[in-house]
Design a protein around this motif. Structure first.
Motif, PDB file in Angstrom:
ATOM      1  N   ARG A 100      58.399  44.228  34.485  1.00  0.00           N
ATOM      2  CA  ARG A 100      58.913  45.044  33.810  1.00  0.00           C
ATOM      3  C   ARG A 100      58.326  46.215  33.828  1.00  0.00           C
ATOM      4  O   ARG A 100      58.892  48.099  33.340  1.00  0.00           O
ATOM      5  CB  ARG A 100      58.089  44.305  32.759  1.00  0.00           C
ATOM      6  N   ASP A 101      57.536  46.797  35.059  1.00  0.00           N
ATOM      7  CA  ASP A 101      56.892  47.654  35.302  1.00  0.00           C
ATOM      8  C   ASP A 101      56.697  47.854  36.217  1.00  0.00           C
ATOM      9  O   ASP A 101      55.714  47.653  36.850  1.00  0.00           O
ATOM     10  CB  ASP A 101      55.056  48.066  34.701  1.00  0.00           C
ATOM     11  N   ARG A 102      57.594  48.264  37.624  1.00  0.00           N
ATOM     12  CA  ARG A 102      57.308  48.306  38.889  1.00  0.00           C
ATOM     13  C   ARG A 102      56.667  49.589  39.259  1.00  0.00           C
ATOM     14  O   ARG A 102      57.806  49.795  40.298  1.00  0.00           O
ATOM     15  CB  ARG A 102      58.544  47.426  39.535  1.00  0.00           C
ATOM     16  N   THR A 103      55.694  49.294  39.298  1.00  0.00           N
ATOM     17  CA  THR A 103      55.202  50.515  39.616  1.00  0.00           C
ATOM     18  C   THR A 103      53.562  50.337  40.340  1.00  0.00           C
ATOM     19  O   THR A 103      52.805  49.293  39.891  1.00  0.00           O
ATOM     20  CB  THR A 103      54.576  51.648  38.453  1.00  0.00           C
ATOM     21  N   ARG A 104      53.361  51.021  41.123  1.00  0.00           N
ATOM     22  CA  ARG A 104      51.806  51.286  42.510  1.00  0.00           C
ATOM     23  C   ARG A 104      50.847  51.306  40.764  1.00  0.00           C
ATOM     24  O   ARG A 104      49.949  50.443  40.908  1.00  0.00           O
ATOM     25  CB  ARG A 104      51.866  52.368  43.197  1.00  0.00           C
ATOM     26  N   ASN A 105      50.840  51.676  39.759  1.00  0.00           N
ATOM     27  CA  ASN A 105      49.925  51.850  38.490  1.00  0.00           C
ATOM     28  C   ASN A 105      49.330  50.096  38.692  1.00  0.00           C
ATOM     29  O   ASN A 105      48.379  50.100  38.194  1.00  0.00           O
ATOM     30  CB  ASN A 105      49.661  52.732  37.210  1.00  0.00           C
ATOM     31  N   ARG A 106      50.600  49.422  38.497  1.00  0.00           N
ATOM     32  CA  ARG A 106      50.406  47.970  38.019  1.00  0.00           C
ATOM     33  C   ARG A 106      49.570  47.509  39.023  1.00  0.00           C
ATOM     34  O   ARG A 106      48.631  46.620  38.758  1.00  0.00           O
ATOM     35  CB  ARG A 106      52.093  47.167  37.384  1.00  0.00           C
ATOM     36  N   PHE A 107      49.764  47.744  40.356  1.00  0.00           N
ATOM     37  CA  PHE A 107      48.735  46.892  41.384  1.00  0.00           C
ATOM     38  C   PHE A 107      46.979  47.254  41.298  1.00  0.00           C
ATOM     39  O   PHE A 107      47.076  46.448  41.640  1.00  0.00           O
ATOM     40  CB  PHE A 107      49.647  47.381  43.052  1.00  0.00           C
ATOM     41  N   ARG A 108      47.511  48.923  40.874  1.00  0.00           N
ATOM     42  CA  ARG A 108      46.174  49.251  40.993  1.00  0.00           C
ATOM     43  C   ARG A 108      44.802  49.166  39.657  1.00  0.00           C
ATOM     44  O   ARG A 108      44.114  48.644  39.590  1.00  0.00           O
ATOM     45  CB  ARG A 108      46.195  50.590  40.912  1.00  0.00           C
ATOM     46  N   ARG A 109      46.139  48.260  39.065  1.00  0.00           N
ATOM     47  CA  ARG A 109      44.582  48.090  37.231  1.00  0.00           C
ATOM     48  C   ARG A 109      44.505  46.604  37.858  1.00  0.00           C
ATOM     49  O   ARG A 109      43.543  45.731  37.315  1.00  0.00           O
ATOM     50  CB  ARG A 109      46.315  47.413  36.286  1.00  0.00           C
ATOM     51  N   PHE A 110      45.449  45.663  38.380  1.00  0.00           N
ATOM     52  CA  PHE A 110      45.154  44.099  38.859  1.00  0.00           C
ATOM     53  C   PHE A 110      44.399  43.993  40.130  1.00  0.00           C
ATOM     54  O   PHE A 110      43.061  43.574  39.646  1.00  0.00           O
ATOM     55  CB  PHE A 110      46.720  43.806  39.387  1.00  0.00           C
ATOM     56  N   GLY A 111      44.293  45.207  40.624  1.00  0.00           N
ATOM     57  CA  GLY A 111      43.234  45.611  41.701  1.00  0.00           C
ATOM     58  C   GLY A 111      42.174  45.718  40.672  1.00  0.00           C
ATOM     59  O   GLY A 111      40.829  45.497  41.008  1.00  0.00           O
ATOM     60  N   GLN A 112      41.816  46.172  40.559  1.00  0.00           N
ATOM     61  CA  GLN A 112      40.614  46.984  39.410  1.00  0.00           C
ATOM     62  C   GLN A 112      39.857  46.163  38.529  1.00  0.00           C
ATOM     63  O   GLN A 112      38.528  45.404  38.475  1.00  0.00           O
ATOM     64  CB  GLN A 112      41.087  48.574  38.446  1.00  0.00           C
ATOM     65  N   ALA A 113      40.612  44.534  38.442  1.00  0.00           N
ATOM     66  CA  ALA A 113      40.445  43.899  37.561  1.00  0.00           C
ATOM     67  C   ALA A 113      39.827  42.523  38.547  1.00  0.00           C
ATOM     68  O   ALA A 113      39.016  41.795  37.928  1.00  0.00           O
ATOM     69  CB  ALA A 113      41.512  43.567  36.717  1.00  0.00           C
ATOM     70  N   LEU A 114      40.488  42.432  39.759  1.00  0.00           N
ATOM     71  CA  LEU A 114      39.404  41.749  40.668  1.00  0.00           C
ATOM     72  C   LEU A 114      37.976  42.053  40.653  1.00  0.00           C
ATOM     73  O   LEU A 114      37.533  41.509  40.975  1.00  0.00           O
ATOM     74  CB  LEU A 114      40.595  41.494  41.936  1.00  0.00           C
ATOM     75  N   VAL A 115      37.972  43.666  41.100  1.00  0.00           N
ATOM     76  CA  VAL A 115      36.704  44.029  41.593  1.00  0.00           C
ATOM     77  C   VAL A 115      35.682  43.998  40.408  1.00  0.00           C
ATOM     78  O   VAL A 115      34.956  43.689  40.365  1.00  0.00           O
ATOM     79  CB  VAL A 115      37.049  45.677  41.577  1.00  0.00           C
ATOM     80  N   LEU A 116      36.193  44.535  38.742  1.00  0.00           N
ATOM     81  CA  LEU A 116      35.218  43.852  38.128  1.00  0.00           C
ATOM     82  C   LEU A 116      34.842  42.255  37.153  1.00  0.00           C
ATOM     83  O   LEU A 116      33.455  42.345  37.472  1.00  0.00           O
ATOM     84  CB  LEU A 116      35.868  44.466  37.061  1.00  0.00           C
ATOM     85  N   ALA A 117      35.653  41.883  37.879  1.00  0.00           N
ATOM     86  CA  ALA A 117      35.318  39.827  38.003  1.00  0.00           C
ATOM     87  C   ALA A 117      34.685  39.335  39.197  1.00  0.00           C
ATOM     88  O   ALA A 117      33.896  38.577  37.906  1.00  0.00           O
ATOM     89  CB  ALA A 117      36.988  39.214  37.932  1.00  0.00           C
ATOM     90  N   ALA A 118      35.316  39.924  40.169  1.00  0.00           N
ATOM     91  CA  ALA A 118      34.422  40.173  41.584  1.00  0.00           C
ATOM     92  C   ALA A 118      32.911  40.155  41.090  1.00  0.00           C
ATOM     93  O   ALA A 118      31.572  39.751  41.532  1.00  0.00           O
ATOM     94  CB  ALA A 118      34.255  40.237  42.918  1.00  0.00           C
ATOM     95  N   GLU A 119      32.180  41.471  40.950  1.00  0.00           N
ATOM     96  CA  GLU A 119      31.392  41.943  41.160  1.00  0.00           C
ATOM     97  C   GLU A 119      30.829  42.254  38.994  1.00  0.00           C
ATOM     98  O   GLU A 119      29.272  42.067  39.366  1.00  0.00           O
ATOM     99  CB  GLU A 119      31.443  43.555  41.420  1.00  0.00           C
ATOM    100  N   TRP A 120      30.930  41.757  38.329  1.00  0.00           N
ATOM    101  CA  TRP A 120      30.911  41.126  37.243  1.00  0.00           C
ATOM    102  C   TRP A 120      29.603  42.192  36.459  1.00  0.00           C
ATOM    103  O   TRP A 120      28.177  41.251  36.673  1.00  0.00           O
ATOM    104  CB  TRP A 120      30.317  40.086  36.842  1.00  0.00           C
ATOM    105  N   PRO A 121      29.534  43.469  36.420  1.00  0.00           N
ATOM    106  CA  PRO A 121      28.116  44.482  35.883  1.00  0.00           C
ATOM    107  C   PRO A 121      27.758  43.591  34.601  1.00  0.00           C
ATOM    108  O   PRO A 121      28.053  43.507  34.433  1.00  0.00           O
ATOM    109  CB  PRO A 121      28.813  45.825  36.169  1.00  0.00           C
ATOM    110  N   GLY A 122      25.941  43.966  35.011  1.00  0.00           N
ATOM    111  CA  GLY A 122      25.130  44.069  34.072  1.00  0.00           C
ATOM    112  C   GLY A 122      24.914  42.696  33.138  1.00  0.00           C
ATOM    113  O   GLY A 122      24.890  42.281  32.092  1.00  0.00           O
ATOM    114  N   ASP A 123      25.621  41.048  34.036  1.00  0.00           N
ATOM    115  CA  ASP A 123      25.639  40.069  32.778  1.00  0.00           C
ATOM    116  C   ASP A 123      26.428  40.178  31.572  1.00  0.00           C
ATOM    117  O   ASP A 123      25.807  39.293  31.111  1.00  0.00           O
ATOM    118  CB  ASP A 123      24.404  39.867  33.392  1.00  0.00           C
ATOM    119  N   ALA A 124      26.859  40.438  31.075  1.00  0.00           N
ATOM    120  CA  ALA A 124      28.042  40.737  30.103  1.00  0.00           C
ATOM    121  C   ALA A 124      28.397  39.813  29.806  1.00  0.00           C
ATOM    122  O   ALA A 124      28.984  38.659  30.603  1.00  0.00           O
ATOM    123  CB  ALA A 124      28.971  42.019  30.234  1.00  0.00           C
ATOM    124  N   SER A 125      29.299  39.116  28.877  1.00  0.00           N
ATOM    125  CA  SER A 125      29.375  38.001  28.191  1.00  0.00           C
ATOM    126  C   SER A 125      30.978  38.230  27.563  1.00  0.00           C
ATOM    127  O   SER A 125      31.596  37.574  26.265  1.00  0.00           O
ATOM    128  CB  SER A 125      29.557  37.346  28.051  1.00  0.00           C
TER     129      SER A 125
END
Length: 415
Positions: A100-125
């Motif tokens: 529904r949103d065929r933009t580069r920004n959509r890929f960017r958001r998913f890629g940023q989420a991957l980095v966040l989930a993989a590196e998970w700063p601060g042991d937050a829950s």
């Protein structure tokens, strides 16, 4: 506080001069004993900082702003995420969003989420997103990948420039969402069956940083060329702030009215606005101060006579919620003139504690400015009523207490 209550707060950028309300909320949460780690999608671009930023203890963690800038980091995150069930659960919503949103920004958001989930700063829950557009997209995907619940603060542009389908799905997956104006609250409630999970929470103001002004505003009335009425505005030079309307209104003021206008703030339209001021013959009466920190802004409020902000709905739907600068100016007994857009009437009641005119109407705005400029008694009455309302109803401690209550309720009910 135990580590299982640490909150990762996802922000578009940090620190930002234009988002003082977020900084004071973060500080309020810390003072209440909540441990935070800040996750920003962009590095700071402002040359200055507010004092509140220096008081926040949370560490700041930056995701790649553009995936092509840090490809190895993104690739490592992908490799680390693909064995997890959460990655495959997140892939479905991402692909539906992408359709529904065929933009580069959509890929960017998913890629940023991957980095966040993989590196998970601060042991937050817990994850909390400020803004329901880009930061909430990253937070939503990361929540699914990591299996961590998330909540959201929605504000203005993020609500009104997002598609209804996207808002509806995010509201359905977030545990709760708060927003800062009644019209935003009603719009979000209309998009979800879980209406009890949408909450109205005005930002409020840290009144310790905006104490009672013990002095008096001037009694200038525009009759003295040597002592003109001082008009000030604080806001980014972007379309929704309506600075072109304000400049046109200033050009319509009568020749016998003496005034000066000061603008505080940076933004992409600064050059265009300066050119417009020249074309309108205003250059000698207008000062462009750029971005200033909170202490300097306070000085300008106190030495000015009128605060002006010509809010409008931009062509892309972007609009203000309730601009914090109107609350700040009101706290200093500064008479305000603005427009009946979005959440502004939730603070200013025309003729009682400010003046409101229709948006996109330079002549109406000019008449309101002239009325205030010529009548110092009216300015004093409106400014006094505005301050009384702010100090009674817009103390930020109440909004922080509400937010804390929502978090505590989640943790009390957690398995």
């Amino acid at each position: 506080m135990s580590s299982n209550r640490k909150i990762a707060v996802v922000l578009k950028g940090y620190p930002r001069l234009s988002e003082t309300f977020i900084a004071q909320e973060l500080l309020g949460l810390e003072k209440a004993g909540h441990e935070l780690v800040l996750v920003a999608l962009r590095r700071p671009t402002d040359a200055k900082r507010h004092p509140v930023h220096d008081e926040i203890r949370a560490s700041v963690y930056y995701l790649p702003e553009y995936l092509h800038d840090e490809p190895l980091r993104v690739f490592r995150a992908l490799l680390k995420s693909t064995p997890k069930a959460g990655f495959w659960r997140a892939l479905g919503p991402f692909l539906r969003d992408l359709w529904r949103d065929r933009t580069r920004n959509r890929f960017r958001r998913f890629g940023q989420a991957l980095v966040l989930a993989a590196e998970w700063p601060g042991d937050a829950s817990w994850l909390h997103a400020h803004f329901i557009h880009t930061p909430a997209s990253v937070t939503d995907y990361a929540s699914i990948i990591a299996g961590i619940p998330w909540t959201c603060s929605a504000h203005a542009k993020d609500i009104w420039t997002s598609a209804d389908w996207e808002l509806s799905e995010k509201l359905g997956r977030a545990r709760w969402t708060v927003t800062c104006t009644r019209n935003g609250f009603e719009h979000l409630q209309s998009l979800t069956a879980e209406k009890s999970r949408v909450h109205l929470s005005y930002h409020g103001l840290d009144l310790d940083r905006f104490p009672v002004f013990e002095g008096d505003h001037s009694r200038r009335d525009g009759s003295d060329p040597g002592d003109p009425v001082h008009i000030v505005s604080v806001g980014r030079a972007v379309a929704k702030k309506g600075y072109d309307i304000l400049l046109k209104a200033l050009s319509l003021l009568p020749a016998d009215l003496n005034w000066r206008f000061e603008h505080i703030g940076a933004g992409d339209l600064t050059g265009e606005l300066q050119t417009l001021a020249d074309e309108l013959g205003l250059a000698g009466r207008v000062s462009w101060n750029g971005a200033l920190d909170q202490k300097d802004v306070l000085v300008h409020y106190r030495r000015s006579d009128i605060f002006a902000l010509a809010c409008r709905i931009a062509n892309n739907g972007d609009r203000d919620g309730l601009p914090n600068v109107l609350v700040e100016a009101s706290s200093q007994r500064l008479a305000c003139v603005s427009t009946s857009v979005s959440g502004v009437p939730e603070l200013l009641d025309d003729g009682r504690n400010g003046l409101l005119v229709p948006a996109e109407d330079p002549r109406a705005f000019a008449l309101a400015l002239e009325r205030l400029a010529r009548d110092p008694d009216l300015r004093r009455r409106l400014g006094g009523a505005a301050e009384e309302r702010v100090r009674a109803e817009f103390d930020h401690h109440s909004s922080v207490r509400q937010l804390i209550g929502l978090f505590e309720s989640e943790w009390r009910n957690a398995p």
